[in-house]
Design a protein around this motif. Structure first.
Motif, PDB file in Angstrom:
ATOM      1  N   ASN A   1     -29.115 -21.485  15.557  1.00 47.16           N
ATOM      2  CA  ASN A   1     -27.732 -21.846  15.265  1.00 47.16           C
ATOM      3  C   ASN A   1     -27.137 -20.971  14.171  1.00 47.16           C
ATOM      4  OD1 ASN A   1     -27.784 -23.843  17.200  1.00 47.16           O
ATOM      5  ND2 ASN A   1     -28.293 -25.474  15.767  1.00 47.16           N
ATOM      6  N   ARG A   2     -27.961 -20.597  13.197  1.00 47.53           N
ATOM      7  CA  ARG A   2     -27.470 -19.785  12.087  1.00 47.53           C
ATOM      8  C   ARG A   2     -27.089 -18.379  12.560  1.00 47.53           C
ATOM      9  NH1 ARG A   2     -32.211 -21.509   7.731  1.00 47.53           N
ATOM     10  NH2 ARG A   2     -32.007 -23.757   8.041  1.00 47.53           N
TER      11      ARG A   2
ATOM     12  N   LEU B   1     -22.922 -16.554  13.280  1.00 47.83           N
ATOM     13  CA  LEU B   1     -22.458 -15.278  12.744  1.00 47.83           C
ATOM     14  C   LEU B   1     -21.890 -14.381  13.839  1.00 47.83           C
ATOM     15  CD1 LEU B   1     -25.523 -14.555  10.405  1.00 47.83           C
ATOM     16  CD2 LEU B   1     -23.271 -15.434   9.730  1.00 47.83           C
ATOM     17  N   ARG B   2     -21.688 -14.941  15.011  1.00 46.17           N
ATOM     18  CA  ARG B   2     -21.202 -14.213  16.191  1.00 46.17           C
ATOM     19  C   ARG B   2     -22.182 -13.096  16.572  1.00 46.17           C
ATOM     20  NH1 ARG B   2     -15.161 -12.392  15.428  1.00 46.17           N
ATOM     21  NH2 ARG B   2     -15.947 -11.772  13.361  1.00 46.17           N
ATOM     22  N   LEU B   3     -23.442 -13.487  16.562  1.00 43.31           N
ATOM     23  CA  LEU B   3     -24.522 -12.612  16.999  1.00 43.31           C
ATOM     24  C   LEU B   3     -25.269 -13.297  18.140  1.00 43.31           C
ATOM     25  CD1 LEU B   3     -25.982 -11.577  13.514  1.00 43.31           C
ATOM     26  CD2 LEU B   3     -24.455 -10.208  14.934  1.00 43.31           C
ATOM     27  N   ARG B   4     -25.675 -12.508  19.132  1.00 46.38           N
ATOM     28  CA  ARG B   4     -26.408 -13.056  20.271  1.00 46.38           C
ATOM     29  C   ARG B   4     -27.835 -12.511  20.257  1.00 46.38           C
ATOM     30  NH1 ARG B   4     -27.360 -10.735  25.034  1.00 46.38           N
ATOM     31  NH2 ARG B   4     -25.693  -9.190  24.697  1.00 46.38           N
ATOM     32  N   PRO B   5     -28.840 -13.397  20.141  1.00 47.41           N
ATOM     33  CA  PRO B   5     -30.237 -12.924  20.144  1.00 47.41           C
ATOM     34  C   PRO B   5     -30.616 -12.299  21.483  1.00 47.41           C
ATOM     35  CG  PRO B   5     -30.074 -15.167  19.299  1.00 47.41           C
ATOM     36  CD  PRO B   5     -28.749 -14.844  19.908  1.00 47.41           C
TER      37      PRO B   5
ATOM     38  N   PRO C   1     -44.059 -20.679   6.838  1.00 42.94           N
ATOM     39  CA  PRO C   1     -43.497 -21.981   7.203  1.00 42.94           C
ATOM     40  C   PRO C   1     -41.988 -22.070   6.994  1.00 42.94           C
ATOM     41  CG  PRO C   1     -45.519 -22.259   5.951  1.00 42.94           C
ATOM     42  CD  PRO C   1     -45.154 -20.815   5.861  1.00 42.94           C
ATOM     43  N   ARG C   2     -41.444 -21.240   6.109  1.00 38.43           N
ATOM     44  CA  ARG C   2     -40.002 -21.256   5.868  1.00 38.43           C
ATOM     45  C   ARG C   2     -39.360 -19.934   6.290  1.00 38.43           C
ATOM     46  NH1 ARG C   2     -38.529 -19.274   0.718  1.00 38.43           N
ATOM     47  NH2 ARG C   2     -40.279 -18.347  -0.405  1.00 38.43           N
ATOM     48  N   LEU C   3     -39.907 -19.349   7.350  1.00 40.38           N
ATOM     49  CA  LEU C   3     -39.451 -18.047   7.813  1.00 40.38           C
ATOM     50  C   LEU C   3     -37.972 -18.058   8.182  1.00 40.38           C
ATOM     51  CD1 LEU C   3     -40.290 -15.140   8.492  1.00 40.38           C
ATOM     52  CD2 LEU C   3     -40.899 -15.929  10.795  1.00 40.38           C
ATOM     53  N   ALA C   4     -37.519 -19.105   8.861  1.00 42.60           N
ATOM     54  CA  ALA C   4     -36.107 -19.178   9.259  1.00 42.60           C
ATOM     55  C   ALA C   4     -35.194 -19.157   8.044  1.00 42.60           C
ATOM     56  CB  ALA C   4     -35.863 -20.437  10.082  1.00 42.60           C
ATOM     57  N   ASP C   5     -35.574 -19.863   6.989  1.00 46.01           N
ATOM     58  CA  ASP C   5     -34.763 -19.885   5.772  1.00 46.01           C
ATOM     59  C   ASP C   5     -34.743 -18.524   5.092  1.00 46.01           C
ATOM     60  OD1 ASP C   5     -34.080 -22.570   6.035  1.00 46.01           O
ATOM     61  OD2 ASP C   5     -35.862 -23.250   4.951  1.00 46.01           O
ATOM     62  N   ILE C   6     -35.904 -17.861   5.073  1.00 44.50           N
ATOM     63  CA  ILE C   6     -35.989 -16.550   4.424  1.00 44.50           C
ATOM     64  C   ILE C   6     -35.111 -15.541   5.151  1.00 44.50           C
ATOM     65  CG2 ILE C   6     -37.542 -14.610   3.981  1.00 44.50           C
ATOM     66  CD1 ILE C   6     -39.733 -16.653   3.369  1.00 44.50           C
ATOM     67  N   VAL C   7     -35.164 -15.540   6.479  1.00 40.99           N
ATOM     68  CA  VAL C   7     -34.353 -14.598   7.259  1.00 40.99           C
ATOM     69  C   VAL C   7     -32.870 -14.893   7.081  1.00 40.99           C
ATOM     70  CG1 VAL C   7     -33.795 -13.784   9.580  1.00 40.99           C
ATOM     71  CG2 VAL C   7     -36.181 -14.169   8.932  1.00 40.99           C
ATOM     72  N   SER C   8     -32.502 -16.175   7.156  1.00 38.57           N
ATOM     73  CA  SER C   8     -31.079 -16.516   7.044  1.00 38.57           C
ATOM     74  C   SER C   8     -30.552 -16.393   5.619  1.00 38.57           C
ATOM     75  CB  SER C   8     -30.822 -17.929   7.580  1.00 38.57           C
ATOM     76  OG  SER C   8     -31.609 -18.886   6.909  1.00 38.57           O
TER      77      SER C   8
ATOM     78  N   VAL D   1     -30.895 -13.697   4.096  1.00 35.35           N
ATOM     79  CA  VAL D   1     -30.431 -12.312   4.105  1.00 35.35           C
ATOM     80  C   VAL D   1     -29.393 -12.089   5.198  1.00 35.35           C
ATOM     81  CG1 VAL D   1     -31.140  -9.902   4.417  1.00 35.35           C
ATOM     82  CG2 VAL D   1     -32.602 -11.488   3.135  1.00 35.35           C
ATOM     83  N   ILE D   2     -29.700 -12.563   6.406  1.00 31.56           N
ATOM     84  CA  ILE D   2     -28.755 -12.403   7.519  1.00 31.56           C
ATOM     85  C   ILE D   2     -27.840 -13.630   7.516  1.00 31.56           C
ATOM     86  CG2 ILE D   2     -28.498 -12.022   9.994  1.00 31.56           C
ATOM     87  CD1 ILE D   2     -31.294 -10.872  10.059  1.00 31.56           C
ATOM     88  N   ASN D   3     -26.764 -13.524   6.771  1.00 33.05           N
ATOM     89  CA  ASN D   3     -25.766 -14.602   6.672  1.00 33.05           C
ATOM     90  C   ASN D   3     -24.397 -13.965   6.507  1.00 33.05           C
ATOM     91  OD1 ASN D   3     -25.598 -13.805   3.933  1.00 33.05           O
ATOM     92  ND2 ASN D   3     -27.199 -15.278   3.366  1.00 33.05           N
ATOM     93  N   LYS D   4     -23.399 -14.754   6.159  1.00 38.57           N
ATOM     94  CA  LYS D   4     -22.027 -14.239   6.065  1.00 38.57           C
ATOM     95  C   LYS D   4     -21.889 -13.173   4.994  1.00 38.57           C
ATOM     96  CE  LYS D   4     -19.752 -18.370   7.881  1.00 38.57           C
ATOM     97  NZ  LYS D   4     -18.794 -19.474   7.601  1.00 38.57           N
ATOM     98  N   GLU D   5     -22.789 -13.186   4.020  1.00 36.04           N
ATOM     99  CA  GLU D   5     -22.718 -12.204   2.938  1.00 36.04           C
ATOM    100  C   GLU D   5     -23.642 -11.015   3.173  1.00 36.04           C
ATOM    101  OE1 GLU D   5     -20.448 -12.508   0.567  1.00 36.04           O
ATOM    102  OE2 GLU D   5     -19.838 -14.307   1.684  1.00 36.04           O
ATOM    103  N   CYS D   6     -24.244 -10.924   4.330  1.00 31.32           N
ATOM    104  CA  CYS D   6     -25.191  -9.846   4.620  1.00 31.32           C
ATOM    105  C   CYS D   6     -24.483  -8.489   4.550  1.00 31.32           C
ATOM    106  CB  CYS D   6     -25.796 -10.036   6.006  1.00 31.32           C
ATOM    107  SG  CYS D   6     -26.932  -8.716   6.489  1.00 31.32           S
ATOM    108  N   PRO D   7     -24.938  -7.596   3.703  1.00 29.61           N
ATOM    109  CA  PRO D   7     -24.288  -6.281   3.577  1.00 29.61           C
ATOM    110  C   PRO D   7     -24.234  -5.505   4.895  1.00 29.61           C
ATOM    111  CG  PRO D   7     -25.814  -6.643   1.759  1.00 29.61           C
ATOM    112  CD  PRO D   7     -26.037  -7.756   2.735  1.00 29.61           C
ATOM    113  N   LEU D   8     -25.280  -5.631   5.717  1.00 26.13           N
ATOM    114  CA  LEU D   8     -25.272  -4.902   6.993  1.00 26.13           C
ATOM    115  C   LEU D   8     -24.175  -5.410   7.914  1.00 26.13           C
ATOM    116  CD1 LEU D   8     -29.092  -4.507   7.773  1.00 26.13           C
ATOM    117  CD2 LEU D   8     -27.531  -2.818   6.802  1.00 26.13           C
TER     118      LEU D   8
END
Length: 387
Positions: free
Chosen positions: A249-250, A254-258, A360-367, A369-376
């Motif tokens: 969902n996260r 961000l208007r990204l499609r896996p 165990p908290r991989l989803a949180d760690i990734v999100s 960085v990859i969120n609305k403030e992600c520089p990329l």
């Protein structure tokens, strides 16, 4: 002691684990003739023949003599015959005979077939034809114990077992002395043949097999592998935004499609302006489980641009490089890695300092960085705004 404790104790007791060697595609692999014995014999016949157009002169016979310990120049001016007919209509794979001296070398070529040939019969046939100094060599994927009723008439001094890989290694180590005269086309074929032999030899490494079959190891290795597979599958499910992944969902918000790929996952921009030519390509499998020496486990995220977007950026590269400068302090790394139709324009590293705590908290760690403030993402949308 429970199962995990037993496995931990076993792993800690290991003094050495064989290192696996990789597979490389070869021309023989692509054409589906990787392990045809007759084709291997034909190739050897070609390269052993000093008069052939390969230009490698006596590279093979000299390398062969060095490896077996046969005296140097045992054969000098010689001819080579494929499928030489012996007694009882049996056939010798390769027979090399000296033109001036009563010397010969018999080569029995083995790839996967068992050694049940009557080498005594081969030796008798060649000696009856006037060659009283005959060397009999079995060339296989492994070395054979040459004792028994099929070899008992041959002196152990004239009986040899060598491997394809050792012969080609010897050839390649001597190659520099012959390269100047070599035909480039046939030099390429030799390199492909060597690559194929390495592939076939490494399909099942004897050292690995011995380690696996060692008493008690098989069951433990399978249990350890099951643990690894379970953890790997969990990581893949998270990163690919599978059905039960907290990341799904996260990422989609961000208007990204896996879009899962074999060794990585792409989070494709769904913005109509991107036309699926912009994405975050996330490399994680190898980087988490098999990071290069000196690196900690990590995830590497790159902003990938393709086709027309790539051309736009290239035509205005100064402007976009200035844009990257703005985000360097946020961990953005400019990149020159590109292919014909794609460019990994910039990247970011997501370190995993402690897998036991971080997975165990991989989803949180990734999100994180990859969120609305992600520089990329900001760089990506800045590119789209300028198109």
């Amino acid at each position: 002691m429970n199962n995990m404790e037993q496995l931990q104790h076993w792993v800690e007791s290991l003094s050495a684990i064989p290192v696996s060697r990789g597979w490389q595609r070869s021309l023989m692999d692509i054409t589906g003739v990787t392990h045809h014995e007759n084709m291997w014999s034909d190739i050897y016949s070609f390269f052993f023949n000093t008069e052939e157009e390969h230009g490698l002169n006596d590279l093979f016979i000299r390398s062969f003599e060095q490896l077996t310990g046969i005296e140097s120049h045992f054969l000098y001016d010689f001819k080579i015959v494929r499928e030489y007919v012996a007694e009882s209509n049996k056939r010798i794979d390769l027979l090399m005979t000296d033109r001036d001296k009563p010397r010969a070398i018999i080569i029995e070529n083995k790839v996967f077939h068992s050694l049940d040939n009557d080498l005594n019969l081969y030796n008798r046939t060649v000696q009856k034809n006037g060659y009283n100094d005959v060397k009999v060599v079995v060339l296989g994927l492994k070395k054979y114990t040459l004792k028994g009723k099929r070899t008992n008439e041959i002196s152990q001094n004239n009986l040899f077992s060598i491997t394809h890989i050792d012969l080609l290694k010897q050839v390649m180590s001597n190659l520099s002395n012959y390269e100047d005269s070599a035909n480039p086309h046939h030099l390429y074929l030799l390199q492909e043949f060597y690559k194929n032999i390495k592939n076939i030899t490494n399909m099942i490494d004897q050292e690995e097999l011995a380690f696996f079959c060692h008493e008690g190891n098989m069951e433990k290795i399978i249990k350890v592998h099951d643990i690894y597979r379970h953890i790997r599958d969990y990581v893949v499910t998270v990163m690919e935004c599978g059905q039960n992944s907290l990341l799904k969902n996260r990422i989609e918000s961000l208007r990204l499609r896996p879009k899962p790929e074999r060794e990585y996952v792409k989070y494709v921009f769904t913005d109509p302006r991107a036309k699926e030519q912009m994405m975050l390509t996330v490399f994680y499998r190898k980087n988490i489980f098999r990071p290069e020496h000196g690196q900690c486990p990590h995830i590497f995220v790159v902003l990938e641009i393709q086709n027309k977007i790539m051309e736009v950026v290239k035509n205005n590269v100064g402007v976009y490089n200035q844009l990257l400068e703005v985000y360097k302090t946020d961990g953005v790394i400019p990149s020159e890695t590109q292919g014909k139709n794609w460019w990994h324009f910039a990247g970011m590293v997501i370190p995993l300092h402690n897998l036991e705590e971080d997975l165990p908290r991989l989803a949180d760690i990734v999100s994180s960085v990859i969120n609305k403030e992600c520089p990329l993402l900001k760089v990506g949308y800045a590119i789209l705004d300028r198109i």
